[in-house]
Structures are given as C-alpha cells and as structure tokens.
Design a protein around this motif. Structure first.
Motif, PDB file in Angstrom:
ATOM      1  N   GLY A 218       0.856  -1.379   0.039  1.00  0.00           N
ATOM      2  CA  GLY A 218      -0.093  -0.042   0.010  1.00  0.00           C
ATOM      3  C   GLY A 218       0.840   1.114  -0.138  1.00  0.00           C
ATOM      4  O   GLY A 218       0.316   2.322   0.161  1.00  0.00           O
TER       5      GLY A 218
ATOM      6  N   THR B 233       0.008   3.546  -3.199  1.00  0.00           N
ATOM      7  CA  THR B 233      -1.228   4.488  -2.732  1.00  0.00           C
ATOM      8  C   THR B 233      -1.301   5.547  -1.726  1.00  0.00           C
ATOM      9  O   THR B 233      -1.636   6.758  -1.904  1.00  0.00           O
ATOM     10  CB  THR B 233      -2.348   3.370  -2.223  1.00  0.00           C
TER      11      THR B 233
ATOM     12  N   ARG C  29      -1.700   9.182  -2.531  1.00  0.00           N
ATOM     13  CA  ARG C  29      -2.563  10.233  -1.878  1.00  0.00           C
ATOM     14  C   ARG C  29      -2.119  11.431  -1.088  1.00  0.00           C
ATOM     15  O   ARG C  29      -2.442  12.640  -1.065  1.00  0.00           O
ATOM     16  CB  ARG C  29      -3.568   9.378  -0.884  1.00  0.00           C
TER      17      ARG C  29
ATOM     18  N   LYS D  37      -4.656   0.456 -11.003  1.00  0.00           N
ATOM     19  CA  LYS D  37      -5.685   0.438 -10.120  1.00  0.00           C
ATOM     20  C   LYS D  37      -5.087   1.550  -9.020  1.00  0.00           C
ATOM     21  O   LYS D  37      -6.167   1.986  -8.442  1.00  0.00           O
ATOM     22  CB  LYS D  37      -5.030  -0.602  -9.534  1.00  0.00           C
ATOM     23  N   VAL D  38      -3.972   1.732  -8.825  1.00  0.00           N
ATOM     24  CA  VAL D  38      -3.373   2.625  -7.626  1.00  0.00           C
ATOM     25  C   VAL D  38      -4.006   4.209  -7.990  1.00  0.00           C
ATOM     26  O   VAL D  38      -4.553   4.849  -7.176  1.00  0.00           O
ATOM     27  CB  VAL D  38      -2.029   2.824  -7.437  1.00  0.00           C
TER      28      VAL D  38
ATOM     29  N   GLU E 230      -6.799   4.794  -9.783  1.00  0.00           N
ATOM     30  CA  GLU E 230      -8.191   4.795  -9.944  1.00  0.00           C
ATOM     31  C   GLU E 230      -8.572   4.629  -8.412  1.00  0.00           C
ATOM     32  O   GLU E 230      -9.622   5.472  -8.063  1.00  0.00           O
ATOM     33  CB  GLU E 230      -8.675   3.608 -10.451  1.00  0.00           C
ATOM     34  N   LYS E 231      -7.930   3.974  -7.502  1.00  0.00           N
ATOM     35  CA  LYS E 231      -8.268   3.966  -6.029  1.00  0.00           C
ATOM     36  C   LYS E 231      -8.185   5.360  -5.644  1.00  0.00           C
ATOM     37  O   LYS E 231      -8.721   5.760  -4.443  1.00  0.00           O
ATOM     38  CB  LYS E 231      -7.246   2.987  -5.354  1.00  0.00           C
ATOM     39  N   SER E 232      -7.117   6.049  -6.094  1.00  0.00           N
ATOM     40  CA  SER E 232      -6.900   7.514  -5.353  1.00  0.00           C
ATOM     41  C   SER E 232      -7.730   8.669  -6.248  1.00  0.00           C
ATOM     42  O   SER E 232      -7.674   9.620  -6.265  1.00  0.00           O
ATOM     43  CB  SER E 232      -5.459   7.831  -5.659  1.00  0.00           C
ATOM     44  N   GLY E 233      -8.526   8.113  -6.880  1.00  0.00           N
ATOM     45  CA  GLY E 233      -9.661   9.269  -7.461  1.00  0.00           C
ATOM     46  C   GLY E 233      -9.523   9.686  -8.839  1.00  0.00           C
ATOM     47  O   GLY E 233     -10.170  10.286  -9.542  1.00  0.00           O
TER      48      GLY E 233
ATOM     49  N   SER F 147      -9.268   9.422 -13.100  1.00  0.00           N
ATOM     50  CA  SER F 147     -10.214   8.912 -14.023  1.00  0.00           C
ATOM     51  C   SER F 147      -9.480   8.684 -15.443  1.00  0.00           C
ATOM     52  O   SER F 147      -8.547   9.685 -15.661  1.00  0.00           O
ATOM     53  CB  SER F 147     -11.364   9.851 -14.202  1.00  0.00           C
TER      54      SER F 147
END
Length: 173
Positions: A111, A114, A118, A146-147, A149-152, A154
C-alpha cells in the motif's frame, strides 16, 4: 495555478507510514540499482534497465526540479529504508502537474504507492493550489492503473509518450 516559486515547501513530509524527503546526491547507488530491476522497467516500450549515466541524469533532473520550482519528486522512506521516488512535477507536455512514482519491487503490495499518491495529491491541491494532476500509465501496468483509480483519478484519453501508447488519467480538486 499559483506561482510555485512563491510556495515555501518543507523539505520533508510525513505520510502515515512514509517519510518523504528531497532526493540527495548519495541516493544515486540506490536509484541505479532500482532502475536495473527488470520488474521496474517491464512496462516500458523498450524494457531495458537504465544505465548508470541515465540514472545520474534522472537524479540530477529531480534535484534541479526542486531547485527551479520548490517542489518535486521525493525520496520515499519506509521503515527507515529508501524504497523509491515519487511525487508531482511540472508537466512539459500535458496540462497539470504530473504524478509519477517508482518504488522498489520488494516494497510492492504494502500500500505504499497508494499512500504516496494520496499524500502527493493532498500536497498538490492544498499546498500548491494545483487545479489538475495527471498520471501517465502504460496499458501493461494494471497495478499502477489500480493505484490511480483507487486515489480518484479517471481515465481521460490515450496519448503517445516516448513513442508508445500511454493512458492519461487525471484528477481535479
């Protein structure tokens, strides 16, 4: 976007488990070893390791960006060990600050990417007043996608980067 030259930025920053600091000249041996790892360069159009000279130039660019703009890619420390580099830089090709990171494959799956993303996003929007951040990721790199997208972030569009199709992701405050 505000004039970055006017932003007083701390040279170190804490995330939950990470210490982020300015890259130093003596980070070069780690950087050279990092960019020699096949897992790290596997997603490039030509998946070959960087030469020591290319690594020295990369570190010099990162250090110069800090000098010129007062911010840039940090050296990323976890559990007292340097595990990679990442943060936001001024994009010369696209609108917005460019988010990028390279972490040691041995640190993957914890993690850290991510957490770094962030913290970089928070820094860019809150401290720098950025209006847009982009992330460029190759189709062959689903973990980085994926990292983002998980962080918002697009998906925005496909662009050509260094002669290869690359997905451009973006995030606005």
């Amino acid at each position: 976007m505000i004039d970055h030259h006017q932003v007083p930025v701390a040279e170190t920053r804490r995330a939950d488990r990470l210490l982020l600091r300015l890259p130093k000249a003596d980070d070069l041996p780690f950087l050279t070893e990092l960019f020699a790892k096949p897992e790290l360069v596997a997603h490039r159009p030509v998946p070959r390791p960087d030469s020591p000279e290319e690594c020295a130039a990369r570190l010099a660019r990162d250090r110069a960006h800090w000098k010129d703009h007062g911010f840039g890619r940090w050296a990323v420390i976890a559990n007292g060990n340097l595990i990679g580099f990442g943060g936001v830089t001024v994009s010369k090709e696209f609108d917005g600050l460019n988010l990028s990171y390279h972490l040691d494959p041995q640190s993957w799956g914890n993690g850290y990417a991510t957490e770094l993303v962030r913290e970089s996003v928070s820094f860019a929007f809150k401290d720098l007043g950025a209006r847009r951040i982009i992330g460029l990721v190759r189709s062959a790199n689903p973990a980085s996608r994926k990292v983002l997208e998980k962080s918002g972030f697009s998906f925005e569009r496909e662009v050509m980067l260094h002669g290869a199709p690359t997905n451009l992701y973006s995030l606005t405050p």
